[in-house]
Scaffold this motif. Structure first.
Motif, PDB file in Angstrom:
ATOM      1  N   SER A   1     -24.323  -3.638 -16.897  1.00  0.00           N
ATOM      2  CA  SER A   1     -25.663  -3.064 -16.806  1.00  0.00           C
ATOM      3  C   SER A   1     -25.715  -1.660 -17.402  1.00  0.00           C
ATOM      4  CB  SER A   1     -26.074  -2.992 -15.330  1.00  0.00           C
ATOM      5  OG  SER A   1     -27.282  -2.298 -15.163  1.00  0.00           O
TER       6      SER A   1
ATOM      7  N   CYS B   1     -32.008  -5.208 -17.021  1.00  0.00           N
ATOM      8  CA  CYS B   1     -30.917  -5.162 -16.045  1.00  0.00           C
ATOM      9  C   CYS B   1     -31.475  -5.300 -14.624  1.00  0.00           C
ATOM     10  CB  CYS B   1     -30.134  -3.860 -16.166  1.00  0.00           C
ATOM     11  SG  CYS B   1     -29.241  -3.681 -17.733  1.00  0.00           S
TER      12      CYS B   1
ATOM     13  N   PRO C   1     -28.522  -6.597 -20.281  1.00  0.00           N
ATOM     14  CA  PRO C   1     -27.398  -6.897 -19.416  1.00  0.00           C
ATOM     15  C   PRO C   1     -26.629  -8.131 -19.873  1.00  0.00           C
ATOM     16  CG  PRO C   1     -29.381  -7.771 -18.437  1.00  0.00           C
ATOM     17  CD  PRO C   1     -29.798  -7.045 -19.700  1.00  0.00           C
TER      18      PRO C   1
END
Length: 69
Positions: free
Chosen positions: A6, A12, A44
């Motif tokens: 992340s 994210c 992410p």
């Protein structure tokens, strides 16, 4: 354990909420050099316990089909 890569971006946050909604256990990794070393160009991403690396789209699909049984 699943690794959640992340950068604290909006996507994210979406992925983290989806993981939490399914009670999927994960550890957050925010080290950008670690991500670069893995070849990640976007965040992410998830790394599953079997070593499979999933980008955002694949991670969303995986979470959607996740069954804790």
């Amino acid at each position: 354990m699943i690794k959640f890569y992340s950068t604290d971006c909006p996507r994210c946050h979406v992925l983290q909420k989806k993981l939490d909604s399914k009670n999927i256990k994960y550890e957050i990794h925010t080290d950008r050099q670690e991500m670069i070393d893995l070849g990640l160009v976007n965040a992410p991403a998830l790394m599953l316990e079997n070593g499979q690396l999933l980008d955002f789209g694949a991670a969303i699909q995986w979470i959607g089909g996740y069954n804790a049984n």
